[in-house]
Design an enzyme around this catalytic site. Structure first.
Site, PDB file in Angstrom:
ATOM      1  N   GLU A 122       0.731  -1.137   0.122  1.00  0.00           N
ATOM      2  CA  GLU A 122      -0.038   0.014   0.159  1.00  0.00           C
ATOM      3  C   GLU A 122       0.772   1.418  -0.094  1.00  0.00           C
ATOM      4  O   GLU A 122       1.997   1.044   0.042  1.00  0.00           O
ATOM      5  CB  GLU A 122      -0.862  -0.080   1.274  1.00  0.00           C
ATOM      6  N   HIS A 250      -8.819   9.750   3.714  1.00  0.00           N
ATOM      7  CA  HIS A 250      -8.318   8.520   2.772  1.00  0.00           C
ATOM      8  C   HIS A 250      -8.670   9.104   1.435  1.00  0.00           C
ATOM      9  O   HIS A 250      -9.670   9.651   1.035  1.00  0.00           O
ATOM     10  CB  HIS A 250      -9.092   7.321   3.148  1.00  0.00           C
ATOM     11  N   ARG A 297      -0.540   8.842   2.126  1.00  0.00           N
ATOM     12  CA  ARG A 297      -2.104   9.253   2.054  1.00  0.00           C
ATOM     13  C   ARG A 297      -2.278  10.753   2.066  1.00  0.00           C
ATOM     14  O   ARG A 297      -2.900  11.168   1.434  1.00  0.00           O
ATOM     15  CB  ARG A 297      -2.566   8.728   3.096  1.00  0.00           C
ATOM     16  N   HIS A 358     -11.107   9.535   7.525  1.00  0.00           N
ATOM     17  CA  HIS A 358     -11.093   8.002   7.643  1.00  0.00           C
ATOM     18  C   HIS A 358     -10.434   7.719   9.156  1.00  0.00           C
ATOM     19  O   HIS A 358     -11.058   6.519   9.662  1.00  0.00           O
ATOM     20  CB  HIS A 358      -9.808   7.615   6.368  1.00  0.00           C
ATOM     21  N   ARG A 393      -0.531   8.649   9.547  1.00  0.00           N
ATOM     22  CA  ARG A 393      -0.334   7.216   9.956  1.00  0.00           C
ATOM     23  C   ARG A 393       0.037   6.293   8.505  1.00  0.00           C
ATOM     24  O   ARG A 393      -0.852   6.675   7.488  1.00  0.00           O
ATOM     25  CB  ARG A 393      -1.712   6.723  10.284  1.00  0.00           C
TER      26      ARG A 393
HETATM   27  P1  FAD Z   1     -13.293   0.160  16.369  1.00  0.00           P
HETATM   28  O1  FAD Z   1     -13.236  -1.099  15.674  1.00  0.00           O
HETATM   29  O2  FAD Z   1     -14.069   1.122  15.776  1.00  0.00           O
HETATM   30  O3  FAD Z   1     -14.276  -0.325  17.553  1.00  0.00           O
HETATM   31  C1  FAD Z   1     -14.884   0.762  18.310  1.00  0.00           C
HETATM   32  C2  FAD Z   1     -15.761   0.021  19.642  1.00  0.00           C
HETATM   33  O4  FAD Z   1     -16.198   0.986  20.726  1.00  0.00           O
HETATM   34  C3  FAD Z   1     -16.973  -0.509  18.799  1.00  0.00           C
HETATM   35  O5  FAD Z   1     -17.239  -1.495  19.615  1.00  0.00           O
HETATM   36  C4  FAD Z   1     -17.950   0.651  19.353  1.00  0.00           C
HETATM   37  O6  FAD Z   1     -19.284  -0.200  19.526  1.00  0.00           O
HETATM   38  C5  FAD Z   1     -17.468   0.844  20.916  1.00  0.00           C
HETATM   39  N1  FAD Z   1     -17.991   2.256  21.261  1.00  0.00           N
HETATM   40  C6  FAD Z   1     -17.440   3.494  20.892  1.00  0.00           C
HETATM   41  N2  FAD Z   1     -17.947   4.240  21.896  1.00  0.00           N
HETATM   42  C7  FAD Z   1     -18.761   3.627  22.721  1.00  0.00           C
HETATM   43  C8  FAD Z   1     -19.362   4.059  24.036  1.00  0.00           C
HETATM   44  N3  FAD Z   1     -19.674   5.151  24.408  1.00  0.00           N
HETATM   45  N4  FAD Z   1     -20.006   3.109  24.778  1.00  0.00           N
HETATM   46  C9  FAD Z   1     -19.916   1.663  24.566  1.00  0.00           C
HETATM   47  N5  FAD Z   1     -19.206   1.279  23.370  1.00  0.00           N
HETATM   48  C10 FAD Z   1     -18.447   2.148  22.554  1.00  0.00           C
HETATM   49  N6  FAD Z   1      -6.364   0.114   9.473  1.00  0.00           N
HETATM   50  C11 FAD Z   1      -5.530  -0.876   9.123  1.00  0.00           C
HETATM   51  O7  FAD Z   1      -4.668  -0.944   9.518  1.00  0.00           O
HETATM   52  N7  FAD Z   1      -5.613  -1.575   8.010  1.00  0.00           N
HETATM   53  C12 FAD Z   1      -6.696  -1.404   6.998  1.00  0.00           C
HETATM   54  O8  FAD Z   1      -6.667  -2.152   6.079  1.00  0.00           O
HETATM   55  C13 FAD Z   1      -7.714  -0.520   7.572  1.00  0.00           C
HETATM   56  N8  FAD Z   1      -8.797  -0.270   6.710  1.00  0.00           N
HETATM   57  C14 FAD Z   1      -9.861   0.532   7.126  1.00  0.00           C
HETATM   58  C15 FAD Z   1     -11.144   0.507   6.305  1.00  0.00           C
HETATM   59  C16 FAD Z   1     -12.148   1.546   6.670  1.00  0.00           C
HETATM   60  C17 FAD Z   1     -13.297   1.671   5.965  1.00  0.00           C
HETATM   61  C18 FAD Z   1     -11.948   2.144   8.031  1.00  0.00           C
HETATM   62  C19 FAD Z   1     -12.998   3.112   8.413  1.00  0.00           C
HETATM   63  C20 FAD Z   1     -10.650   1.870   8.627  1.00  0.00           C
HETATM   64  C21 FAD Z   1      -9.809   1.008   8.246  1.00  0.00           C
HETATM   65  N9  FAD Z   1      -8.456   0.845   8.959  1.00  0.00           N
HETATM   66  C22 FAD Z   1      -7.566   0.349   8.733  1.00  0.00           C
HETATM   67  C23 FAD Z   1      -8.615   1.649  10.274  1.00  0.00           C
HETATM   68  C24 FAD Z   1      -8.904   0.570  11.572  1.00  0.00           C
HETATM   69  O9  FAD Z   1      -9.970  -0.174  10.833  1.00  0.00           O
HETATM   70  C25 FAD Z   1      -9.358   1.291  12.799  1.00  0.00           C
HETATM   71  O10 FAD Z   1      -8.564   2.192  13.083  1.00  0.00           O
HETATM   72  C26 FAD Z   1      -9.694   0.173  13.731  1.00  0.00           C
HETATM   73  O11 FAD Z   1     -10.236  -1.026  13.430  1.00  0.00           O
HETATM   74  C27 FAD Z   1     -10.014   0.729  14.927  1.00  0.00           C
HETATM   75  O12 FAD Z   1     -10.176  -0.374  15.917  1.00  0.00           O
HETATM   76  P2  FAD Z   1     -10.687  -0.246  17.549  1.00  0.00           P
HETATM   77  O13 FAD Z   1     -10.884  -1.311  18.256  1.00  0.00           O
HETATM   78  O14 FAD Z   1      -9.697   0.904  17.886  1.00  0.00           O
HETATM   79  O15 FAD Z   1     -12.283   0.509  17.098  1.00  0.00           O
HETATM   80  C1  SIN Z   2      -7.017   0.739   3.018  1.00  0.00           C
HETATM   81  O1  SIN Z   2      -7.446  -0.478   2.687  1.00  0.00           O
HETATM   82  O2  SIN Z   2      -6.804   1.513   1.967  1.00  0.00           O
HETATM   83  C2  SIN Z   2      -7.156   1.166   4.266  1.00  0.00           C
HETATM   84  C3  SIN Z   2      -5.923   1.049   5.047  1.00  0.00           C
HETATM   85  C4  SIN Z   2      -5.711   1.763   6.211  1.00  0.00           C
HETATM   86  O3  SIN Z   2      -6.485   2.721   6.733  1.00  0.00           O
HETATM   87  O4  SIN Z   2      -4.735   1.635   6.818  1.00  0.00           O
END
Ligand code: FAD
Ligand code: SIN
Length: 532
Positions: A122, A250, A297, A358, A393
């Protein structure tokens, strides 16, 4: 109701579930999650997770790429630690049951005869090092971790429980300011979204894993739950936050204006050969960076933003046709199906794309162990600011950071509560329950939905990819009005999830603007016309 547990986890994405699985052998774990357990950014991740798995790559190269993307302000020690830990954390994910694609019939087997992982590339990566599961890696990670957590007898997952505020000395009637030393966290107050009751959860250790805040902006790839709740809670509790000016846009979300969240077109597609083109079908990235469509990015998003402004158009194109039909359909089945559903055959047509908010690089400031400035409060995943990302990032370093810091936080929390000298006391019986007396039910939902839209437009137009002092000032002035109106509504209303989320979004927007105004140099994702 009052609940007492050893470990309280807010959030059931990659960070919360990874932490829960690690601490579960040492005590009772309760995971609160505001929607369905699987809903969060994690399940939408497409590209994958970055790690150096084989000798063809090296830690030094991954470290270098991360530092370059971060534009010189990453914490180098954090970068080194995270990247060197990556292979161990990947192997744990596999042990939990997560499957990554492997090279079929590979002659290059690993020493223990396993098929090698298939690696993608990427933007900003000098090597192919992204482990993935087709183009739906996050869904597979979320599935694997959630199944493992559901099997564990010490883990209880409570859905539709919305954490409102963390409980500190403030709730014991003491004055707490950002200068108060030794602020302590005793747990959280949480709204049961089915009964509208506000419960008290007390814990020895609390982990915030609440994800990002993409919904501060009108166009975002993040799901509707990404409303910066954890960051806003820590802000209200007077904890330390950092780097919130670095909102990552993004470059390529699918242009389909009515759709929320915006559907992502993974960067891995550019890694496989797709190129950005203007509305006339001409490549333009050569004007901006010699790495072309695979530049980091921030650079690609700014280039697209500039091209869109120059042409006055709402979108540009990603041309994936050169990748070849078989590889497109087999390697990117989710994107192929999604585009086809709106009449775009990516094997024949160019894909209309535009940037979208993003990922939030900043957040709750934590140390190497994932500990925040508030005692007994940890943070991991997107809501945390570890120093890994600096000003921007590197792609696919987010899932990696989440598992590495969930691990470190778990080790630290276990060591602390197991220590004979543990200062952890049983949760305090003096902590009052939430007082909701005297409130009237707010029936004017339009006040909330309209204000949220206004906020998102203000942030998109004035605090987006390109900023200026005047734009930031305008955003700040308009936000002030929205803030006062919403606090007034909050003081008169029964607390609901939409109202609480709106307050949190406003707090996050305020913090982004404040930190953007304080940053007097263009670095990484923060780019102001007045600082050129
Ligand atoms: P999340 O997975 O967002 O989970 C947050 C949790 O907190 C959820 O369960 C939610 O319900 C809970 N929550 C929030 N507020 C509250 C509250 N007040 N009370 C109770 N529960 C709450 N990163 C990569 O490294 N590689 C990728 O390929 C990639 N692709 C992506 C594609 C997309 C479309 C997006 C949006 C992001 C992508 N990212 C990627 C970024 C990455 O997915 C996220 O940064 C990561 O998954 C965040 O994980 P997390 O556990 O911190 O939060
Ligand atoms: C993507 O698949 O382009 C997202 C990857 C990322 O957010 O790290």
């Amino acid at each position: 109701m009052r609940y007492e547990v050893d470990f309280l986890v807010v959030g059931s994405g990659i960070a919360g579930l990874s932490f829960a699985l690690k601490v579960a052998p040492y005590g009772k774990v309760c995971i609160l999650t505001k929607g369905d357990a699987s809903e969060g950014s994690t399940r939408y991740a497409q590209g994958g997770i970055a790690a150096v798995m084989y000798d063809s790559d090296s830690f030094d190269k991954h470290i270098h790429d991360t530092l370059v993307a971060g534009d010189g302000i990453c914490d180098r020690e954090v970068v080194e630690m995270t990247i060197r830990e990556a292979p161990d954390r990947i192997r744990e994910l596999v042990q939990y049951g997560v499957e990554f694609d492997r090279v079929p019939n590979s002659e290059l087997r690993t020493p223990n005869s396993e098929l090698r992982f298939d690696l993608h590339r990427e933007g900003g990566h000098s090597e192919f090092r992204i482990l993935h599961h087709k183009d739906n890696t996050g869904e597979e990670i979320e599935r694997g971790l959630l199944e493992a957590a559901r099997r564990h007898p010490n883990i209880e997952i409570k859905e539709r429980q919305f954490a409102i505020d963390i409980i500190t000395q403030h709730h014991l009637g003491q004055r707490v300011t950002k200068h108060t030393p030794d602020i302590e966290c005793y747990g959280v107050y949480a709204l049961d979204c089915d009964t509208n009751r506000i419960d008290t959860y007390l814990a020895k250790v609390t982990l915030l894993a609440t994800g990002g805040m993409g919904n501060v902006y009108s166009t975002t790839t993040t799901p509707v739950i990404s409303t910066g709740d954890g960051v806003a809670m820590v802000h209200r509790a007077r904890g330390v936050l950092s780097d919130l000016e670095f909102m990552q846009f993004h470059p390529t979300s699918l242009y389909n204006p009515a759709e929320k969240p915006a559907f992502l077109i993974t960067e891995a597609m550019r890694g496989a050969g797709a190129v950005l083109k203007d509305r006339e079908g001409k490549e333009f990235m050569q004007k901006y960076d010699k790495r072309l469509s695979l530049a980091p990015r921030d650079i690609v998003a700014r280039a697209i933003d500039n091209e869109m402004k120059l042409s006055g158009k709402d979108y540009l194109y990603l041309d994936a046709r050169g990748i070849g039909k078989k590889q497109l359909i087999e390697g990117f089945p989710t994107i192929y199906a999604k585009c086809l559903s709106i009449g775009i055959d990516i094997t024949k047509d160019m894909i209309p794309v535009r940037p979208a908010a993003h990922y939030q690089c900043g957040g709750i400031k934590v140390d190497r162990n994932g500990e925040s400035s508030i005692h007994h409060l940890y943070a991991a995943g997107e809501c945390a600011c570890t120093g890994l990302h600096g000003g921007n990032r590197l792609a696919s370093n987010s899932l990696l950071e989440a598992v590495v810091y969930a691990h470190n936080a778990a080790q630290s929390a276990i060591a602390q509560i197991s220590s004979p000298n543990s200062e952890f006391r049983t949760p305090n019986s003096q902590i009052p329950d939430w007082n909701a007396e005297g409130m009237v039910l707010n029936e004017e939902m339009v006040l909330i939905t309209q204000t949220k839209k206004e906020l998102q437009e203000i942030m998109w137009n004035y605090v987006g990819i390109v900023r200026s002092d005047l734009r930031l000032q305008r955003a700040f002035d308009r936000l002030n009005l929205i803030f006062r109106e919403t606090e007034d509504l909050y003081n008169r209303s029964v607390l609901t999830e939409p109202l609480s989320e709106l307050r949190n979004l406003i707090a996050c927007a305020y913090l982004i603007i404040k930190m953007a105004r304080a940053r007097r140099q263009n670095v990484g994702l923060h780019y102001s016309l007045d600082l050129l």
